[in-house]
Enzyme design. Structure first.
Site, PDB file in Angstrom:
ATOM      1  CG  HIS A  69      -1.872   1.175   1.221  1.00 58.66           C
ATOM      2  ND1 HIS A  69      -3.120   1.110   0.645  1.00 58.66           N
ATOM      3  CD2 HIS A  69      -1.744   2.437   1.703  1.00 58.66           C
ATOM      4  CE1 HIS A  69      -3.738   2.275   0.785  1.00 58.66           C
ATOM      5  NE2 HIS A  69      -2.912   3.098   1.415  1.00 58.66           N
ATOM      6  CB  CYS A  70       2.016   3.402  -2.645  1.00 61.08           C
ATOM      7  SG  CYS A  70       3.081   4.838  -2.933  1.00 61.08           S
TER       8      CYS A  70
END
Length: 353
Positions: A69-70
């Site tokens: 998850h960025c």
């Protein structure tokens, strides 16, 4: 050229952000009901986790081929946007390298035109150029400071984002994700720990870097497959990785150690009252912390020197009870006499770390 860099960078950035990674359909089950025994069940999405999918706490959905998850795109990097995200990581450093070259040449030219060499000193006059022709754009002290600051940002972005691009290309060329690389490392640890003699073969590596590259990057921009079924190498089948995940999950339950809370903990990220070392060694991760009350039972699965990660048992039943997962200070708990899963004395704490 700078406008071209900007357009391509922003296009891939917003594509990665708004296209998204692709999510496993809610309520998804495999076509053959007997295949459910090879899959994990997600209680949040009320569906089975398809091969290569993982549940994201931030997105609150099961993500297909989840890599991570960025926070910079406020989305996960996965099946549908892996190519756009990687192209963004490539184009951003290239654009910054081009900008850095312009900044360096501009500052060099302007400084050279303002330097006066004497017998005993070198003087720089930023008020005006000493030589003709005069620059089209005025370049004073403030412009020099702004250019120097922009050069630092460009070089910093080149190094930081360039390293991320190298990491992503390493996993793409082996047809893995960051999570799957970690699963493979844990598989080796599990086999070595139990001395089973088995060999874990990653099923999605096509044996060729070009074939692995083509799994993500295509001329159409649409990745191969549907995100649920994947081609596998010879000697493996569609559920080789999920079976290994189930083995690791069972192994984690066996190796977990029961602890009892002896102090209250509010769940803050950096607790001031739990000691200086605990305050400064807080885990650098997005994983949550769990609040503890004196007497709570926790199943610890891994830990650091001053912190531990585990599941808090919210009712009297150790199996099947609702649990909260997160980090908590080691100082707040003490080990119970018997292991929570086997009711046997724990040999040592080293195994659970």
């Amino acid at each position: 050229m700078l406008l071209n860099w900007t357009v391509m960078i922003l296009y891939n950035y917003f594509s990665a952000m708004f296209v998204g990674p692709g999510y496993v359909p809610l309520g998804w089950t495999p076509e053959k009901s007997q295949d459910c025994m090879y899959l994990q069940y997600c209680k949040v999405c009320q569906s089975y986790k398809a091969p290569r999918s993982h549940h994201c706490r931030k997105c609150n959905r099961c993500v297909m081929k989840m890599d991570h998850h960025c926070p910079w795109i406020n989305n996960c990097c996965g099946y549908q946007n892996h190519a756009s995200f990687t192209l963004f990581l490539l184009l951003a450093p290239l654009g910054c390298i081009h900008a850095s070259f312009i900044f360096i040449m501009t500052m060099y030219t302007q400084l050279y035109n303002r330097i006066s060499f004497g017998w005993s000193s070198v003087k720089i006059d930023m008020s005006a150029a000493k030589r003709d022709p005069r620059p089209i754009i005025p370049f004073g002290l403030s412009a020099f400071a702004a250019s120097l600051f922009a050069l630092g940002l460009a070089l910093g972005t080149t190094i930081a984002v360039g390293m991320l691009f190298i990491i992503q290309m390493k996993v793409i060329l082996t047809n893995k994700t960051s999570i799957e690389s970690w699963i493979e490392e844990k598989a080796k640890d599990r086999i070595q720990y139990y001395q089973t003699g088995e060999t874990f073969i990653f099923p999605y590596d096509m044996g060729s870097k070009w074939k692995n590259f083509r799994q993500v990057f295509t001329w159409s921009g649409i990745p191969e497959g549907d995100g649920l079924d994947w081609p596998v190498r010879d000697g493996c089948h569609q559920y080789s990785l999920t079976i290994e995940q189930l083995k690791q999950k069972a192994d984690k339950r066996v190796r977990s150690v029961r602890y009892r809370a002896i102090e209250d903990y509010s769940g803050v990220c950096c607790p001031v009252t739990k000691g200086v070392k605990t305050f400064f060694t807080t885990p650098c991760t997005e994983e949550p912390r769990i609040a503890l009350s004196k007497g709570d039972l926790i199943l610890a699965t891994r830990g650091l020197k001053h912190w531990m990660y585990g599941e808090k048992i919210l009712n009297s039943a150790a199996d099947g009870g609702i649990r909260e997962r997160g980090w908590f200070p080691r100082k707040c708990v003490e080990k119970c006499q018997y292991d929570s899963e086997t009711d046997q004395p724990v040999d040592g704490e080293k195994k659970s770390k």
